[in-house]
Every structure is written in structure tokens, then in C-alpha cells.
Scaffold this motif. Structure first.
Motif, PDB file in Angstrom:
ATOM      1  N   ASN A   1       0.859  -1.183   0.000  1.00 14.23           N
ATOM      2  CA  ASN A   1       0.000   0.000   0.000  1.00 14.23           C
ATOM      3  C   ASN A   1       0.901   1.241   0.000  1.00 14.23           C
ATOM      4  OD1 ASN A   1       0.780   0.626   2.721  1.00 14.23           O
ATOM      5  ND2 ASN A   1      -0.769  -0.811   3.468  1.00 14.23           N
ATOM      6  N   TRP A   2       0.306   2.408  -0.046  1.00 16.07           N
ATOM      7  CA  TRP A   2       1.068   3.650  -0.137  1.00 16.07           C
ATOM      8  C   TRP A   2       1.910   3.895   1.115  1.00 16.07           C
ATOM      9  CZ3 TRP A   2       2.112   5.810  -4.543  1.00 16.07           C
ATOM     10  CH2 TRP A   2       1.256   5.606  -5.619  1.00 16.07           C
ATOM     11  N   ASP A   3       1.421   3.492   2.272  1.00 14.08           N
ATOM     12  CA  ASP A   3       2.195   3.664   3.505  1.00 14.08           C
ATOM     13  C   ASP A   3       3.478   2.830   3.457  1.00 14.08           C
ATOM     14  OD1 ASP A   3       0.403   5.429   4.832  1.00 14.08           O
ATOM     15  OD2 ASP A   3      -0.881   3.728   5.343  1.00 14.08           O
ATOM     16  N   TYR A   4       3.366   1.615   2.937  1.00 10.95           N
ATOM     17  CA  TYR A   4       4.525   0.727   2.828  1.00 10.95           C
ATOM     18  C   TYR A   4       5.565   1.324   1.884  1.00 10.95           C
ATOM     19  CZ  TYR A   4       7.117  -3.660   2.611  1.00 10.95           C
ATOM     20  OH  TYR A   4       8.087  -4.610   2.704  1.00 10.95           O
TER      21      TYR A   4
ATOM     22  N   ALA B   1       5.899   4.464   1.105  1.00 15.09           N
ATOM     23  CA  ALA B   1       6.455   5.655   1.761  1.00 15.09           C
ATOM     24  C   ALA B   1       7.538   5.273   2.758  1.00 15.09           C
ATOM     25  CB  ALA B   1       5.347   6.445   2.452  1.00 15.09           C
TER      26      ALA B   1
ATOM     27  N   ASP C   1      11.310   6.471   2.401  1.00 13.67           N
ATOM     28  CA  ASP C   1      11.858   7.237   3.522  1.00 13.67           C
ATOM     29  C   ASP C   1      13.104   6.571   4.090  1.00 13.67           C
ATOM     30  OD1 ASP C   1      11.057   9.707   4.433  1.00 13.67           O
ATOM     31  OD2 ASP C   1       9.495   8.950   5.753  1.00 13.67           O
TER      32      ASP C   1
ATOM     33  N   LYS D   1       1.071  11.252  -4.144  1.00  8.50           N
ATOM     34  CA  LYS D   1       0.418  10.251  -3.290  1.00  8.50           C
ATOM     35  C   LYS D   1       1.180  10.056  -1.980  1.00  8.50           C
ATOM     36  CE  LYS D   1      -2.902   8.174  -5.808  1.00  8.50           C
ATOM     37  NZ  LYS D   1      -4.211   7.780  -5.355  1.00  8.50           N
ATOM     38  N   LEU D   2       2.503  10.238  -2.021  1.00  7.80           N
ATOM     39  CA  LEU D   2       3.351   9.954  -0.863  1.00  7.80           C
ATOM     40  C   LEU D   2       3.611  11.158   0.036  1.00  7.80           C
ATOM     41  CD1 LEU D   2       6.076   7.700  -2.534  1.00  7.80           C
ATOM     42  CD2 LEU D   2       4.149   6.971  -1.116  1.00  7.80           C
TER      43      LEU D   2
ATOM     44  N   ASP E   1       2.133  13.228   1.976  1.00  6.43           N
ATOM     45  CA  ASP E   1       1.611  13.307   3.342  1.00  6.43           C
ATOM     46  C   ASP E   1       1.951  12.075   4.177  1.00  6.43           C
ATOM     47  OD1 ASP E   1       0.498  15.824   2.909  1.00  6.43           O
ATOM     48  OD2 ASP E   1      -1.328  14.952   2.064  1.00  6.43           O
ATOM     49  N   LYS E   2       2.636  11.110   3.577  1.00 10.74           N
ATOM     50  CA  LYS E   2       3.002   9.885   4.271  1.00 10.74           C
ATOM     51  C   LYS E   2       4.493   9.838   4.618  1.00 10.74           C
ATOM     52  CE  LYS E   2      -0.668   7.365   1.919  1.00 10.74           C
ATOM     53  NZ  LYS E   2      -1.599   7.443   3.012  1.00 10.74           N
TER      54      LYS E   2
ATOM     55  N   LYS F   1      10.020  14.276   3.516  1.00  9.74           N
ATOM     56  CA  LYS F   1       8.856  15.103   3.191  1.00  9.74           C
ATOM     57  C   LYS F   1       9.266  16.411   2.499  1.00  9.74           C
ATOM     58  CE  LYS F   1       4.594  16.935   5.153  1.00  9.74           C
ATOM     59  NZ  LYS F   1       3.695  16.137   4.350  1.00  9.74           N
TER      60      LYS F   1
END
Length: 150
Positions: A8-11, A13, A17, A84-85, A87-88, A93
Motif C-alpha cells: 500500500n502507499w504507507d509501505y 512511503a 523514507d 500520493k506519498l 503526506d506519508k 517530506k
């Protein structure tokens, strides 16, 4: 045994990061992730729908695992992913926002180089203008012709 990944997008990100890079090297912006697990990079590529996975070339040491990379250079795809990333991401950032702004400024004019950029260096030779703008001489010639500046 096959590893199961829940992508997913969190993964993505977290990977971007922690593992690697948002690279802003004018005139390009690219994303790059390296890892010893080729399967996870393929899953990231498939989830994002773009980029390429490759075996990284490096000096051989029998103690090292193979290294793989995923990268994307297409500005439209990089922009889509970064939006998409943004804000994650935590550590990257600010770099993400800088990259988005850079690409949007380039894309906003619809070209790789703007007429305004070229007008600032039109008094220089193509070679010196290229060095000043950190692009190829070919790009200076191509866009100067497009804008009727030379």
C-alpha cells in the motif's frame, strides 16, 4: 516458502523514507530504491505501475548479497507517485515537496526548458548556456530553435 507482502502507499512511503532516494539533479528528478530482496522491488513496481527493477552492478564480494534497484525517471510518473506519498513521508517530506514543485514548474510550461530560462542565457554560446543551465548542449539548441531564439 513464498513471502506475502501487503502493498500500500504507507509501505512504499516507508521504503522510500528509509531505504533510498528522491534525487533532484536538474534537469531531472528520479526515484530510486535499492534492496537485496528483488521480489519486494517487483511488488513495489507492480503496485505503482511503473519503473524498472534491475540487478545493481557493483564490485563483487562473496560475502555480499546481490543488490537490486527500482527506479523511475518519467516526470509525470514521479509527480503522480510523489503527490500520493507527500503526506506519508517523514524523513523525506521536504525533499518530496521540493521535487513536486520542481516538476510542476517544468511541466506547467509544457516543456523541458522554458523560453524565459533560455532568454537569460541567449547571449552565451550553446555550450556555455548548457553549462549555466545544467542541461545538454543538444537541449539548448533544440529549445532555442523551438522558441526561435537562435
Amino acid at each position: 516458502p513464498q513471502t506475502i507482502f501487503f502493498m500500500n502507499w504507507d509501505y512504499v512511503a516507508g521504503f522510500l523514507d528509509g531505504e533510498d532516494s528522491i534525487i533532484i539533479k536538474p534537469p531531472r528528478v528520479r526515484l530510486y530504491i535499492s534492496n537485496t530482496n528483488e521480489e519486494i522491488l517487483i511488488k513495489i513496481k507492480d503496485f505503482l505501475g511503473c519503473g524498472r527493477v534491475f540487478e545493481a552492478k557493483r564490485k563483487h564480494n562473496p560475502k555480499w548479497s546481490k543488490q537490486y534497484g527500482w527506479t523511475i525517471c518519467n516526470h509525470l510518473e514521479v509527480l503522480r507517485i510523489l503527490k500520493k506519498l507527500k503526506d506519508k513521508l517523514i524523513l523525506k517530506k521536504d525533499l518530496c515537496e521540493k521535487a513536486i514543485k520542481y516538476i510542476e514548474n517544468k511541466r506547467g510550461i509544457g516543456h523541458y526548458m522554458s523560453k524565459k530560462e533560455l532568454e537569460k542565457v541567449k547571449h552565451l554560446s550553446s555550450r556555455k548556456a548548457a553549462k549555466e543551465l545544467r542541461v545538454s548542449t543538444f537541449s539548448i539548441i533544440k529549445y532555442s530553435k523551438m522558441y526561435n531564439l537562435r
